[in-house]
Design a protein around this motif. Structure first.
Motif, PDB file in Angstrom:
ATOM      1  N   ILE A  22       3.222  -4.091   3.585  1.00 32.80           N
ATOM      2  CA  ILE A  22       4.438  -3.413   2.868  1.00 32.80           C
ATOM      3  C   ILE A  22       3.909  -2.189   2.833  1.00 32.80           C
ATOM      4  O   ILE A  22       3.233  -1.720   1.754  1.00 32.80           O
ATOM      5  CB  ILE A  22       5.117  -3.906   1.716  1.00 32.80           C
ATOM      6  N   ASN A  23       4.457  -1.133   3.258  1.00 39.00           N
ATOM      7  CA  ASN A  23       3.866   0.307   3.165  1.00 39.00           C
ATOM      8  C   ASN A  23       5.043   1.013   2.361  1.00 39.00           C
ATOM      9  O   ASN A  23       6.133   0.369   2.001  1.00 39.00           O
ATOM     10  CB  ASN A  23       3.890   1.162   4.356  1.00 39.00           C
ATOM     11  N   ARG A  24       4.815   2.230   1.724  1.00 36.31           N
ATOM     12  CA  ARG A  24       5.881   2.913   0.851  1.00 36.31           C
ATOM     13  C   ARG A  24       6.758   3.200   1.639  1.00 36.31           C
ATOM     14  O   ARG A  24       8.176   3.004   0.734  1.00 36.31           O
ATOM     15  CB  ARG A  24       5.106   4.216   0.334  1.00 36.31           C
ATOM     16  N   ASP A  25       7.143   3.465   2.901  1.00 34.75           N
ATOM     17  CA  ASP A  25       8.278   3.757   3.601  1.00 34.75           C
ATOM     18  C   ASP A  25       9.325   2.777   3.595  1.00 34.75           C
ATOM     19  O   ASP A  25      10.611   2.819   3.440  1.00 34.75           O
ATOM     20  CB  ASP A  25       8.126   3.989   4.938  1.00 34.75           C
ATOM     21  N   ALA A  26       8.793   1.355   3.502  1.00 36.96           N
ATOM     22  CA  ALA A  26       9.436   0.322   3.628  1.00 36.96           C
ATOM     23  C   ALA A  26      10.195  -0.027   2.139  1.00 36.96           C
ATOM     24  O   ALA A  26      11.321  -0.387   2.016  1.00 36.96           O
ATOM     25  CB  ALA A  26       8.820  -1.015   3.969  1.00 36.96           C
TER      26      ALA A  26
ATOM     27  N   LYS B 192       0.922  -1.073  -0.036  1.00 39.47           N
ATOM     28  CA  LYS B 192       0.053  -0.059   0.134  1.00 39.47           C
ATOM     29  C   LYS B 192       0.805   1.178  -0.042  1.00 39.47           C
ATOM     30  O   LYS B 192       1.550   1.512   0.890  1.00 39.47           O
ATOM     31  CB  LYS B 192      -0.816   0.148   1.161  1.00 39.47           C
ATOM     32  N   ILE B 193       0.790   2.121  -0.991  1.00 43.67           N
ATOM     33  CA  ILE B 193       1.651   3.265  -1.091  1.00 43.67           C
ATOM     34  C   ILE B 193       0.691   4.530  -0.505  1.00 43.67           C
ATOM     35  O   ILE B 193       1.287   5.436  -0.297  1.00 43.67           O
ATOM     36  CB  ILE B 193       2.073   3.670  -2.410  1.00 43.67           C
ATOM     37  N   GLY B 194      -0.530   4.330  -0.395  1.00 40.41           N
ATOM     38  CA  GLY B 194      -1.534   5.237  -0.034  1.00 40.41           C
ATOM     39  C   GLY B 194      -1.250   5.047   1.555  1.00 40.41           C
ATOM     40  O   GLY B 194      -0.416   4.397   2.223  1.00 40.41           O
ATOM     41  N   ASN B 195      -2.417   5.598   2.354  1.00 39.41           N
ATOM     42  CA  ASN B 195      -2.400   5.850   3.737  1.00 39.41           C
ATOM     43  C   ASN B 195      -3.822   4.959   4.128  1.00 39.41           C
ATOM     44  O   ASN B 195      -4.612   5.261   3.715  1.00 39.41           O
ATOM     45  CB  ASN B 195      -2.432   7.096   4.435  1.00 39.41           C
ATOM     46  N   GLU B 196      -3.540   4.406   5.185  1.00 38.56           N
ATOM     47  CA  GLU B 196      -4.952   3.645   6.023  1.00 38.56           C
ATOM     48  C   GLU B 196      -4.741   3.250   7.531  1.00 38.56           C
ATOM     49  O   GLU B 196      -3.609   3.277   7.617  1.00 38.56           O
ATOM     50  CB  GLU B 196      -5.443   2.528   5.012  1.00 38.56           C
TER      51      GLU B 196
ATOM     52  N   ILE C 142      10.708   6.926  -7.079  1.00 42.21           N
ATOM     53  CA  ILE C 142      11.256   7.230  -5.925  1.00 42.21           C
ATOM     54  C   ILE C 142      10.954   8.697  -5.415  1.00 42.21           C
ATOM     55  O   ILE C 142      10.642   9.038  -4.159  1.00 42.21           O
ATOM     56  CB  ILE C 142      12.990   7.046  -5.873  1.00 42.21           C
ATOM     57  N   ASP C 143      10.988   9.780  -6.285  1.00 43.75           N
ATOM     58  CA  ASP C 143      10.612  10.996  -5.956  1.00 43.75           C
ATOM     59  C   ASP C 143       9.158  11.125  -5.680  1.00 43.75           C
ATOM     60  O   ASP C 143       8.825  11.847  -4.632  1.00 43.75           O
ATOM     61  CB  ASP C 143      10.653  11.775  -7.130  1.00 43.75           C
TER      62      ASP C 143
ATOM     63  N   LEU D 184       5.183  11.804  -1.295  1.00 45.04           N
ATOM     64  CA  LEU D 184       3.936  11.272  -0.465  1.00 45.04           C
ATOM     65  C   LEU D 184       4.334  11.282   0.933  1.00 45.04           C
ATOM     66  O   LEU D 184       3.530  11.620   1.974  1.00 45.04           O
ATOM     67  CB  LEU D 184       3.495   9.985  -1.087  1.00 45.04           C
ATOM     68  N   GLU D 185       5.384  10.503   1.106  1.00 43.32           N
ATOM     69  CA  GLU D 185       6.072  10.409   2.775  1.00 43.32           C
ATOM     70  C   GLU D 185       6.228  11.685   3.424  1.00 43.32           C
ATOM     71  O   GLU D 185       5.837  11.930   4.508  1.00 43.32           O
ATOM     72  CB  GLU D 185       7.182   9.520   2.593  1.00 43.32           C
ATOM     73  N   LYS D 186       6.658  12.798   2.735  1.00 38.95           N
ATOM     74  CA  LYS D 186       6.945  14.048   3.169  1.00 38.95           C
ATOM     75  C   LYS D 186       5.633  14.725   3.540  1.00 38.95           C
ATOM     76  O   LYS D 186       5.571  15.541   4.536  1.00 38.95           O
ATOM     77  CB  LYS D 186       7.765  15.005   2.274  1.00 38.95           C
ATOM     78  N   THR D 187       4.541  14.820   2.679  1.00 39.96           N
ATOM     79  CA  THR D 187       3.292  15.128   2.912  1.00 39.96           C
ATOM     80  C   THR D 187       2.761  14.474   4.152  1.00 39.96           C
ATOM     81  O   THR D 187       2.172  15.212   4.866  1.00 39.96           O
ATOM     82  CB  THR D 187       2.407  15.114   1.900  1.00 39.96           C
ATOM     83  N   PHE D 188       2.907  13.244   4.129  1.00 38.62           N
ATOM     84  CA  PHE D 188       2.235  12.541   5.447  1.00 38.62           C
ATOM     85  C   PHE D 188       2.887  12.904   6.569  1.00 38.62           C
ATOM     86  O   PHE D 188       2.282  12.835   7.754  1.00 38.62           O
ATOM     87  CB  PHE D 188       2.597  10.951   4.952  1.00 38.62           C
ATOM     88  N   ASN D 189       4.105  13.235   6.743  1.00 42.76           N
ATOM     89  CA  ASN D 189       4.834  13.609   7.825  1.00 42.76           C
ATOM     90  C   ASN D 189       4.744  15.057   8.225  1.00 42.76           C
ATOM     91  O   ASN D 189       5.406  15.350   9.265  1.00 42.76           O
ATOM     92  CB  ASN D 189       6.256  13.011   7.822  1.00 42.76           C
TER      93      ASN D 189
END
Length: 337
Positions: free
Chosen positions: A133-137, A115-119, A157-158, A163-168
């Motif tokens: 397996i999430n996008r961070d892994a 899952k590359i999105g969030n849940e 990768i970008d 996505l990870e930057k916005t999530f955090n």
């Protein structure tokens, strides 16, 4: 900034294709690209010593997103999700298919939920026998291959890093008006972990105004006695966020009531409102003041239904204030009985 294809093709079919593309490099003669594929397969199988000789990739095999055969000894089932979640017992069904296949009876079997999105993390994935397996892994594996200079890989990768930057973003941006859906999902995931809630506690809620993202916790089951009857109901607080709300009230904390007996819903709602107000007044008279005052809590217009709003705190504009309100709500619920 150069255009990124994944900003325009961010659906599950594109993500499926990207996974297959990265894994298929196991069949190449290029050692570095082979290592990329091998590292991803090792992530999926949790086998750091697995030496990948070749792979055979099947898309939509019996409706399974991706099925990967490795070295005639491993089979990997990948359920790929971007924004949606699993449904209709699909994870269990796919597992049953592979477990019953004669051709895979001697294979080591690996079931992956990518899952590359969030849940909300507690949604039955592990219970169905899948490894999450999430996008961070995935990022931790593939970003070291940026040096290959492959445009497609670097775009992926970008994209995941964005996505990870916005999530955090909630970790450093105090202004709630600068958060978007992904940031709220990051904050809600943080709250869920902080409160050690082992069940789904945040989700999207639709309504005529465009909906909102809700986080609910401190679910408290109570009983109201009237007319010789005992009416069961539940009281819980709920954060409601909509970064696209144009009326200026993008974040509120609501005190919610769930009551199945429509004959007593209005009465219980009024009783709970008075109970909340009296509790806050009592707290204000003591030295240990709550983070919420009586003036913060607004009575809402009554609408009958299965779920009803008792009162709300609105015009919340910073995470600092929201954290204070959550602390105050937790304190209230310790005394609500």
């Amino acid at each position: 900034m150069k255009p990124n294809i994944f900003n325009y093709a961010g659906g599950e079919l594109t993500n499926d294709a990207m996974i297959c593309w990265m894994l298929d490099w196991a069949n190449s003669e290029d050692e570095e690209y082979k290592n990329l594929s091998q590292d991803i397969i090792r992530l999926f199988t949790a086998d750091e010593d697995l030496k990948v000789e070749f792979v055979n990739i099947k898309k939509q095999y019996k409706k399974i997103d991706i099925l990967v055969e490795v070295n005639n000894s491993e089979v990997i089932v990948i359920e790929d999700k971007v924004k949606t979640s699993h449904h209709s017992n699909q994870l269990e069904r796919y597992k049953e298919i592979i477990e019953s296949e004669e051709q895979y009876k001697d294979y080591n079997k690996h079931y992956i939920y990518y899952k590359i999105g969030n849940e909300s993390p507690y949604n039955g994935v592990e219970e169905a026998g899948y490894k999450r397996i999430n996008r961070d892994a995935m990022l931790n594996v593939i970003k070291k291959y940026r040096s290959l200079g492959n445009g497609l890989l670097n775009d992926y990768i970008d994209y995941l890093e964005t996505l990870e930057k916005t999530f955090n973003k909630y970790k450093y941006e105090d202004d709630l008006n600068k958060w978007d859906w992904d940031t709220w999902q990051g904050y809600y995931s943080h709250l869920q972990a902080q409160k050690n809630i082992k069940e789904v506690c945040w989700r999207s809620v639709s309504n005529p105004k465009g909906g909102f993202l809700a986080f609910f916790w401190n679910w408290t089951c109570l009983t109201y006695k009237k007319d010789g009857k005992e009416i069961d109901y539940a009281l819980y607080p709920q954060i409601e966020s909509n970064p696209f709300n144009s009326d200026g009230n993008k974040t509120r904390v609501a005190f919610k009531l769930e009551c199945k007996d429509s004959n007593y819903g209005k009465e219980i709602r009024l009783y709970l409102y008075e109970r909340l107000k009296n509790l806050l007044e009592d707290m204000e008279k003591t030295e240990s003041k709550n983070c919420i005052s009586v003036g913060d809590v607004k009575k809402t217009r009554f609408k009958i239904g299965f779920h009803m709003t008792i009162a709300e705190i609105n015009n919340i504009n910073t995470r600092t204030r929201l954290d204070q309100i959550i602390e105050g709500v937790d304190n209230l619920f310790e005394n609500i009985l």
